[in-house]
Enzyme design. Sequence first.
Site, short mmCIF file in Angstrom:
data_model
loop_
_atom_site.label_atom_id
_atom_site.label_comp_id
_atom_site.label_asym_id
_atom_site.label_seq_id
_atom_site.Cartn_x
_atom_site.Cartn_y
_atom_site.Cartn_z
N GLU A 135 20.15 31.98 83.75
CA GLU A 135 19.88 30.75 84.49
C GLU A 135 20.60 30.74 85.84
O GLU A 135 20.05 30.27 86.84
CB GLU A 135 20.31 29.53 83.65
CG GLU A 135 19.58 29.40 82.32
CD GLU A 135 18.07 29.44 82.45
OE1 GLU A 135 17.56 29.03 83.51
OE2 GLU A 135 17.40 29.88 81.51
N HIS A 138 18.52 32.59 88.28
CA HIS A 138 17.47 31.76 88.89
C HIS A 138 18.04 30.98 90.09
O HIS A 138 17.39 30.85 91.13
CB HIS A 138 16.91 30.77 87.87
CG HIS A 138 15.86 31.35 86.97
ND1 HIS A 138 14.75 32.01 87.46
CD2 HIS A 138 15.74 31.35 85.62
CE1 HIS A 138 13.99 32.39 86.44
NE2 HIS A 138 14.57 32.00 85.32
#
Length: 318
Positions: A135, A138
């Site tokens: 994450e 990202h």
Amino acid sequence: MNHLKTFTLLAALTALFVGLGYLIGGTAGMLIALVFAGGMNLFSYWNADKIVLRMYRAQPVDETHPNAVVRTYVADVVQMARDAGLPRPVVAIIPNDQPNAFATGRNPENAAVCATTGLLDMLTREEIRGVMAHELAHVKNRDTLTMTVTATVAGAIAALANFALFFGGGDDRERPGGIVGTLALMILAPMAAGLVQMAISRTREYEADRVGAEIAGDPASLASALQKIEGWSKRIVNVTAERNPASGQLFIINPLAGRGADNLFSTHPATGNRVRALMELGARMGLNPRRPAVVEAAPGSVTTSVPTTPSQAKGPWG
């Protein structure tokens, strides 16, 4: 290569938008659709993170949380963000039994990373680190911005297609294919835009796997986590995601039931393909590969609560 592929797909999406406007033949509808889609997506750009965090009832947490597992989760995210050269993100937990996670925010300075309570319950510390490193990847890759731009152009294409009959720029002689061609464009252009959008999403997942594995320094733990999450997500319904399927592409594994295949219409790559890529990365990094036991869902079984098994470690919520 993945960055080049994303740029190529975005260029193709833009070309589709321009080409659709040309084929329709009029400028009024194109301009109205562009303004409408741009305004809608500009609002989403500034507010999407707040909307999705509220939708999933995400609760920000920090090192003062009374639960030791949550404190460790926060500390690991903060440490990995620092190691990756990122500002400290908002760290949150989502009260949901399905193990999963996502990142949101328009840039690294306004980012939030979220893990479900199910993720913290069912995965080891190393696996949770791998997921959250994905994450953070990202965030580092500014994927939210990429997907916002993609959504803007795809939304403009859909709006153009909807307005095509009303803002066609004149009679049928000015539109290649006449009314039949326009009707075909109304159907095919949004489909093509959606396919490109899905391809970009899948490309970004592979890239986030790679960068996340490098941030955590442990491709095998991320591979293990992906397999566990997929296995449990087939058994545990994420009610909020089912009610808001457009948010499914945010998660590390698609939270929607029955959509795990790596085909033309999937927003996520097949987990098996991602695992293989991670194992190959681990081999290149000189790490000892290991394959986890996969949690398989029983045929037809669906539950909205966390199943308990003898091998399941007791997590912070139970």
